[in-house]
Design an enzyme around this catalytic site. Structure first.
Site, PDB file in Angstrom:
ATOM      1  N   GLY A  45       0.829  -1.201   0.000  1.00 51.60           N
ATOM      2  CA  GLY A  45       0.000   0.000   0.000  1.00 51.60           C
ATOM      3  C   GLY A  45       0.857   1.240   0.000  1.00 51.60           C
ATOM      4  O   GLY A  45       2.071   1.181   0.231  1.00 51.60           O
ATOM      5  N   GLN A  50       2.754  10.062   1.936  1.00 49.46           N
ATOM      6  CA  GLN A  50       4.062   9.406   2.059  1.00 49.46           C
ATOM      7  C   GLN A  50       5.033   9.874   0.975  1.00 49.46           C
ATOM      8  O   GLN A  50       6.240   9.679   1.100  1.00 49.46           O
ATOM      9  CB  GLN A  50       3.909   7.872   2.000  1.00 49.46           C
ATOM     10  CG  GLN A  50       3.206   7.300   3.230  1.00 49.46           C
ATOM     11  CD  GLN A  50       3.072   5.794   3.149  1.00 49.46           C
ATOM     12  OE1 GLN A  50       2.141   5.282   2.533  1.00 49.46           O
ATOM     13  NE2 GLN A  50       4.000   5.086   3.752  1.00 49.46           N
ATOM     14  N   CYS A  92       5.669  -0.346   7.743  1.00 51.69           N
ATOM     15  CA  CYS A  92       5.317   0.892   7.029  1.00 51.69           C
ATOM     16  C   CYS A  92       6.526   1.328   6.227  1.00 51.69           C
ATOM     17  O   CYS A  92       7.646   1.351   6.755  1.00 51.69           O
ATOM     18  CB  CYS A  92       4.916   1.968   8.034  1.00 51.69           C
ATOM     19  SG  CYS A  92       4.480   3.543   7.249  1.00 51.69           S
ATOM     20  N   LEU A  93       6.291   1.682   4.969  1.00 49.56           N
ATOM     21  CA  LEU A  93       7.405   2.112   4.120  1.00 49.56           C
ATOM     22  C   LEU A  93       8.008   3.417   4.635  1.00 49.56           C
ATOM     23  O   LEU A  93       9.147   3.737   4.313  1.00 49.56           O
ATOM     24  CB  LEU A  93       6.931   2.263   2.669  1.00 49.56           C
ATOM     25  CG  LEU A  93       6.433   0.960   2.026  1.00 49.56           C
ATOM     26  CD1 LEU A  93       5.834   1.240   0.658  1.00 49.56           C
ATOM     27  CD2 LEU A  93       7.553  -0.079   1.920  1.00 49.56           C
ATOM     28  N   HIS A 134      -4.673   1.221   7.651  1.00 46.87           N
ATOM     29  CA  HIS A 134      -3.314   1.772   7.712  1.00 46.87           C
ATOM     30  C   HIS A 134      -3.174   2.961   6.743  1.00 46.87           C
ATOM     31  O   HIS A 134      -2.648   4.013   7.111  1.00 46.87           O
ATOM     32  CB  HIS A 134      -2.329   0.646   7.362  1.00 46.87           C
ATOM     33  CG  HIS A 134      -0.889   1.043   7.373  1.00 46.87           C
ATOM     34  ND1 HIS A 134       0.016   0.546   8.282  1.00 46.87           N
ATOM     35  CD2 HIS A 134      -0.171   1.871   6.558  1.00 46.87           C
ATOM     36  CE1 HIS A 134       1.213   1.055   8.040  1.00 46.87           C
ATOM     37  NE2 HIS A 134       1.127   1.859   6.994  1.00 46.87           N
ATOM     38  N   GLU A 135      -3.649   2.786   5.504  1.00 50.92           N
ATOM     39  CA  GLU A 135      -3.484   3.852   4.491  1.00 50.92           C
ATOM     40  C   GLU A 135      -4.385   5.043   4.801  1.00 50.92           C
ATOM     41  O   GLU A 135      -3.978   6.200   4.619  1.00 50.92           O
ATOM     42  CB  GLU A 135      -3.768   3.315   3.079  1.00 50.92           C
ATOM     43  CG  GLU A 135      -2.895   2.146   2.630  1.00 50.92           C
ATOM     44  CD  GLU A 135      -1.406   2.370   2.835  1.00 50.92           C
ATOM     45  OE1 GLU A 135      -0.960   3.529   2.851  1.00 50.92           O
ATOM     46  OE2 GLU A 135      -0.680   1.377   3.020  1.00 50.92           O
ATOM     47  N   HIS A 138      -2.826   7.258   7.263  1.00 48.87           N
ATOM     48  CA  HIS A 138      -1.821   8.175   6.691  1.00 48.87           C
ATOM     49  C   HIS A 138      -2.481   9.477   6.241  1.00 48.87           C
ATOM     50  O   HIS A 138      -1.902  10.559   6.371  1.00 48.87           O
ATOM     51  CB  HIS A 138      -1.124   7.538   5.484  1.00 48.87           C
ATOM     52  CG  HIS A 138       0.042   6.653   5.817  1.00 48.87           C
ATOM     53  ND1 HIS A 138       1.158   7.099   6.490  1.00 48.87           N
ATOM     54  CD2 HIS A 138       0.287   5.336   5.548  1.00 48.87           C
ATOM     55  CE1 HIS A 138       2.039   6.107   6.620  1.00 48.87           C
ATOM     56  NE2 HIS A 138       1.530   5.015   6.060  1.00 48.87           N
TER      57      HIS A 138
HETATM   58  O1  K1U Z   1       1.635   2.379   3.898  1.00 49.35           O
HETATM   59  C1  K1U Z   1       2.698   1.783   3.864  1.00 49.35           C
HETATM   60  O2  K1U Z   1       3.662   2.232   4.442  1.00 49.35           O
HETATM   61  C2  K1U Z   1       2.802   0.482   3.147  1.00 49.35           C
HETATM   62  C3  K1U Z   1       2.768  -0.704   4.086  1.00 49.35           C
HETATM   63  C4  K1U Z   1       1.326  -1.182   4.189  1.00 49.35           C
HETATM   64  C5  K1U Z   1       0.978  -2.156   5.248  1.00 49.35           C
HETATM   65  C6  K1U Z   1       1.788  -3.195   5.606  1.00 49.35           C
HETATM   66  C7  K1U Z   1       1.395  -4.101   6.576  1.00 49.35           C
HETATM   67  C8  K1U Z   1       0.197  -3.974   7.179  1.00 49.35           C
HETATM   68  C9  K1U Z   1      -0.597  -2.922   6.851  1.00 49.35           C
HETATM   69  C10 K1U Z   1      -0.211  -2.014   5.861  1.00 49.35           C
HETATM   70  C11 K1U Z   1       3.678  -1.779   3.519  1.00 49.35           C
HETATM   71  O3  K1U Z   1       3.471  -2.239   2.451  1.00 49.35           O
HETATM   72  S1  K1U Z   1       5.031  -2.289   4.476  1.00 49.35           S
HETATM   73  C12 K1U Z   1       5.797  -3.553   3.466  1.00 49.35           C
HETATM   74  C13 K1U Z   1       5.025  -4.826   3.405  1.00 49.35           C
HETATM   75  O4  K1U Z   1       4.103  -5.035   4.157  1.00 49.35           O
HETATM   76  C14 K1U Z   1       5.401  -5.850   2.408  1.00 49.35           C
HETATM   77  C15 K1U Z   1       6.492  -5.719   1.605  1.00 49.35           C
HETATM   78  C16 K1U Z   1       6.818  -6.706   0.685  1.00 49.35           C
HETATM   79  C17 K1U Z   1       6.040  -7.826   0.578  1.00 49.35           C
HETATM   80  C18 K1U Z   1       4.950  -7.986   1.380  1.00 49.35           C
HETATM   81  C19 K1U Z   1       4.613  -7.008   2.305  1.00 49.35           C
HETATM   82 ZN    ZN Z   2       2.504   3.198   6.180  1.00 49.29          ZN
END
Ligand code: K1U
Ligand code: ZN
Length: 168
Positions: A45, A50, A92-93, A134-135, A138
């Site tokens: 996401g 972000q 979270c990225l 989560h999104e 943000h």
């Molecule tokens: O919003 C963001 O920062 C993105 C975030 C979203 C998220 C992750 C986990 C639970 C709820 C919301 C991410 O994508 S973090 C990276 C991640 O989860 C992932 C990366 C590579 C493969 C699979 C998952």
């Molecule tokens: Zn996030």
């Protein structure tokens, strides 16, 4: 175009996003850039703030590595119904190298506009429900670490400060 993802503690991540008043080509370009940035990261996401854009746009794709992509673009997303409890690990990225369990609703209904301006509705559960929450957080200037207990949050902040000092 792949955009730079802002990271904690950048104050831009704490600002609220404004609703999108009309779906223009610049909003379509923003969504395309967000999707490219999310797939490149990689993540499941991304929300516009972000990448420093305070407009209410999110992208989500929870499809697996060996599945066809299933991109969701949601403009002005609103949770219209929420029920049940979940307690799952999130990352979270914008908060690299940190993950924690967060209390969320287990199921949510989300209404939003798509890129043609049509209203869409999702009844989400599992990872999709968590990703929507989560999104959408943000867009309100909230990070998943804002949901932690005071003690866990303090430990996170200490770790983040230490990592920032080591970078200098
Ligand atoms: O919003 C963001 O920062 C993105 C975030 C979203 C998220 C992750 C986990 C639970 C709820 C919301 C991410 O994508 S973090 C990276 C991640 O989860 C992932 C990366 C590579 C493969 C699979 C998952
Ligand atoms: Zn996030």
């Amino acid at each position: 175009m792949i955009r730079t993802i802002l990271t904690y503690p950048n104050p831009e991540l704490k600002k609220k996003s404004a609703p999108v008043s009309s779906i223009t080509d610049s909003i379509r370009q923003l969504a395309a850039d967000m999707a490219e940035t999310m797939y490149d990261a990689p993540g499941i996401g991304l929300a516009a703030p972000q990448i420093g854009v305070h407009q209410a746009v999110i992208v989500i794709d929870i499809s697996g590595k060996n599945e066809p992509p299933e991109l969701i673009v949601a403009v002005n997303p609103v949770i219209t119904h929420a029920e049940g409890d979940a307690f799952e690990e999130e990352g979270c990225l914008s908060v690299p190298s940190y993950a924690a369990n967060v209390k969320r609703h287990a199921r949510v209904t989300v209404k939003a506009l798509d890129l043609s301006g049509a209203e869409q509705e999702w009844d989400a559960e599992g990872l999709l429900a968590i990703a929507f929450q989560h999104e959408i957080d943000h867009l309100e200037g909230r990070l998943f670490v804002d949901h932690l207990s005071p003690l866990k949050r303090e430990i996170f902040q200490r770790k983040a400060r230490k990592a920032a000092e080591e970078k200098r």
